[in-house]
Design a protein around this motif. Sequence first.
Motif, PDB file in Angstrom:
ATOM      1  N   SER A  88     -17.051 -22.339  -4.773  1.00  0.00           N
ATOM      2  CA  SER A  88     -16.195 -21.211  -4.386  1.00  0.00           C
ATOM      3  C   SER A  88     -16.016 -20.193  -5.502  1.00  0.00           C
ATOM      4  N   MET A  89     -16.520 -20.500  -6.684  1.00  0.00           N
ATOM      5  CA  MET A  89     -16.348 -19.581  -7.810  1.00  0.00           C
ATOM      6  C   MET A  89     -17.030 -18.249  -7.579  1.00  0.00           C
ATOM      7  N   ASP A  90     -18.044 -18.212  -6.713  1.00  0.00           N
ATOM      8  CA  ASP A  90     -18.746 -16.951  -6.502  1.00  0.00           C
ATOM      9  C   ASP A  90     -17.919 -15.946  -5.708  1.00  0.00           C
ATOM     10  N   GLY A 161     -26.566 -33.098 -15.453  1.00  0.00           N
ATOM     11  CA  GLY A 161     -27.072 -31.945 -14.716  1.00  0.00           C
ATOM     12  C   GLY A 161     -25.972 -31.240 -13.953  1.00  0.00           C
ATOM     13  N   ALA A 162     -25.088 -32.027 -13.336  1.00  0.00           N
ATOM     14  CA  ALA A 162     -23.951 -31.431 -12.638  1.00  0.00           C
ATOM     15  C   ALA A 162     -23.061 -30.673 -13.609  1.00  0.00           C
ATOM     16  N   GLY A 163     -22.880 -31.212 -14.820  1.00  0.00           N
ATOM     17  CA  GLY A 163     -22.080 -30.526 -15.827  1.00  0.00           C
ATOM     18  C   GLY A 163     -22.699 -29.210 -16.255  1.00  0.00           C
ATOM     19  N   ILE A 164     -24.010 -29.185 -16.409  1.00  0.00           N
ATOM     20  CA  ILE A 164     -24.692 -27.945 -16.806  1.00  0.00           C
ATOM     21  C   ILE A 164     -24.584 -26.905 -15.702  1.00  0.00           C
ATOM     22  N   PHE A 165     -24.795 -27.328 -14.458  1.00  0.00           N
ATOM     23  CA  PHE A 165     -24.652 -26.386 -13.348  1.00  0.00           C
ATOM     24  C   PHE A 165     -23.204 -25.907 -13.226  1.00  0.00           C
ATOM     25  N   ALA A 166     -22.241 -26.794 -13.479  1.00  0.00           N
ATOM     26  CA  ALA A 166     -20.832 -26.393 -13.442  1.00  0.00           C
ATOM     27  C   ALA A 166     -20.566 -25.305 -14.476  1.00  0.00           C
ATOM     28  N   ALA A 167     -21.159 -25.444 -15.654  1.00  0.00           N
ATOM     29  CA  ALA A 167     -21.000 -24.427 -16.693  1.00  0.00           C
ATOM     30  C   ALA A 167     -21.580 -23.094 -16.249  1.00  0.00           C
ATOM     31  N   VAL A 168     -22.712 -23.138 -15.547  1.00  0.00           N
ATOM     32  CA  VAL A 168     -23.318 -21.901 -15.048  1.00  0.00           C
ATOM     33  C   VAL A 168     -22.409 -21.243 -14.007  1.00  0.00           C
ATOM     34  N   ALA A 183     -21.971 -11.722  -7.564  1.00  0.00           N
ATOM     35  CA  ALA A 183     -22.199 -13.023  -6.926  1.00  0.00           C
ATOM     36  C   ALA A 183     -23.685 -13.329  -6.829  1.00  0.00           C
ATOM     37  N   GLU A 184     -24.502 -12.304  -6.523  1.00  0.00           N
ATOM     38  CA  GLU A 184     -25.940 -12.535  -6.381  1.00  0.00           C
ATOM     39  C   GLU A 184     -26.586 -12.822  -7.730  1.00  0.00           C
ATOM     40  N   VAL A 185     -26.052 -12.214  -8.783  1.00  0.00           N
ATOM     41  CA  VAL A 185     -26.554 -12.520 -10.126  1.00  0.00           C
ATOM     42  C   VAL A 185     -26.265 -13.975 -10.460  1.00  0.00           C
ATOM     43  N   GLN A 186     -25.061 -14.418 -10.149  1.00  0.00           N
ATOM     44  CA  GLN A 186     -24.691 -15.812 -10.370  1.00  0.00           C
ATOM     45  C   GLN A 186     -25.583 -16.738  -9.552  1.00  0.00           C
ATOM     46  N   ASN A 187     -25.840 -16.382  -8.300  1.00  0.00           N
ATOM     47  CA  ASN A 187     -26.671 -17.214  -7.439  1.00  0.00           C
ATOM     48  C   ASN A 187     -28.107 -17.316  -7.938  1.00  0.00           C
ATOM     49  N   ALA A 188     -28.566 -16.275  -8.632  1.00  0.00           N
ATOM     50  CA  ALA A 188     -29.931 -16.309  -9.162  1.00  0.00           C
ATOM     51  C   ALA A 188     -30.094 -17.436 -10.169  1.00  0.00           C
ATOM     52  N   PHE A 189     -29.016 -17.752 -10.886  1.00  0.00           N
ATOM     53  CA  PHE A 189     -29.096 -18.809 -11.899  1.00  0.00           C
ATOM     54  C   PHE A 189     -28.694 -20.173 -11.359  1.00  0.00           C
ATOM     55  N   GLY A 192     -31.137 -20.268  -7.639  1.00  0.00           N
ATOM     56  CA  GLY A 192     -32.482 -20.009  -8.143  1.00  0.00           C
ATOM     57  C   GLY A 192     -32.919 -21.048  -9.161  1.00  0.00           C
ATOM     58  N   GLY A 193     -31.987 -21.448 -10.032  1.00  0.00           N
ATOM     59  CA  GLY A 193     -32.310 -22.474 -11.018  1.00  0.00           C
ATOM     60  C   GLY A 193     -32.639 -23.799 -10.372  1.00  0.00           C
ATOM     61  N   THR A 194     -31.927 -24.130  -9.313  1.00  0.00           N
ATOM     62  CA  THR A 194     -32.215 -25.374  -8.594  1.00  0.00           C
ATOM     63  C   THR A 194     -33.620 -25.358  -8.009  1.00  0.00           C
ATOM     64  N   THR A 195     -33.987 -24.244  -7.399  1.00  0.00           N
ATOM     65  CA  THR A 195     -35.332 -24.124  -6.823  1.00  0.00           C
ATOM     66  C   THR A 195     -36.398 -24.263  -7.906  1.00  0.00           C
ATOM     67  N   LEU A 196     -36.159 -23.666  -9.052  1.00  0.00           N
ATOM     68  CA  LEU A 196     -37.095 -23.766 -10.164  1.00  0.00           C
ATOM     69  C   LEU A 196     -37.303 -25.212 -10.594  1.00  0.00           C
ATOM     70  N   LEU A 197     -36.208 -25.954 -10.706  1.00  0.00           N
ATOM     71  CA  LEU A 197     -36.275 -27.321 -11.223  1.00  0.00           C
ATOM     72  C   LEU A 197     -36.838 -28.317 -10.215  1.00  0.00           C
ATOM     73  N   GLN A 198     -37.000 -27.891  -8.975  1.00  0.00           N
ATOM     74  CA  GLN A 198     -37.567 -28.785  -7.966  1.00  0.00           C
ATOM     75  C   GLN A 198     -39.061 -29.007  -8.172  1.00  0.00           C
ATOM     76  N   TYR A 199     -39.678 -28.168  -8.996  1.00  0.00           N
ATOM     77  CA  TYR A 199     -41.112 -28.254  -9.248  1.00  0.00           C
ATOM     78  C   TYR A 199     -41.353 -28.645 -10.701  1.00  0.00           C
TER      79      TYR A 199
END
Length: 273
Positions: A88-90, A161-168, A183-189, A192-199
């Motif tokens: 909800s932070m976004d 990992g949850a802690g790092i994402f919480a910091a973001v 909000a979209e800038v925040q979502n990019a990290f 977007g970061g989650t999608t990146l790390l899936q590969y």
Amino acid sequence: MADLAQVREGLRAYRLISAMWIRSLMAYRLSFAMTALGNFAVTAFDFAAILLMFSQVDRLGGYSLAEIAFLYGAACTSFGFADLALGSMDRLGKRVRDGTLDTLLVRPAPVIAQVAADRFGLHRLGRLAQGVLVLVYALVVLDIAWTPVKVLMIPLMVLCGAGIFAAVFVAGAAFQFLAQDAAEVQNAFTYGGTTLLQYPPTVFAKDLVRGVTFVLPLAFVNWLPALYVLGRPYPLDLPVWTAFTPPLVAVACLALAGVAWRAGLRSYRSTGS
């Protein structure tokens, strides 16, 4: 002692506010179930895309389907926990723009706890459940020479990992004090970061891998610890012991995010009305 008391008060406020929203949500249980199921299905499309890729190839970036499922499950589970707690932070940018943040400032509870718990989205359990299922599948099918250290690395990786994402999430919310519509800038990290790390990191350019290792340390969410579990070298030839640094990275990221949050909150000047 004062800081510890403030943390306890923040956790208490977060618990009470989120419980209020959960009770409200449970008044319409069918709606909640459908929303959670929809959230599960939508996020599952990401893994379906990976399955489609493997219908044409045997390996992706030198990694098998089971290995990529491991990376995917770890990243999505970590993000799922952070998104459930702080998703909800976004909405902070909207509160800054319309001035409703002022109402939170006058309440006897830490602002960050109120923002994080606002409209608590229990339906996000669908995303978390999907990540957990893929992670469990990967752990079942992977052929890994398990050791006590590797076994402990799995929950450690997910929690850090949850802690790092919480910091973001928190740092992104702090940025919204200045940008007001970020909000979209925040979502990019976050998303977007989650999608990146899936590969696997081998499918990306080394400059990008360096960026998410040394600048925005998302690589510590799953790449570094997961590659240790899989017995694979990291593309940047980092020493093996860096796989054990996610707890330190998570603590450092959370501390920096806390500093950014306090700076952003101090800079807030209300709407003037």
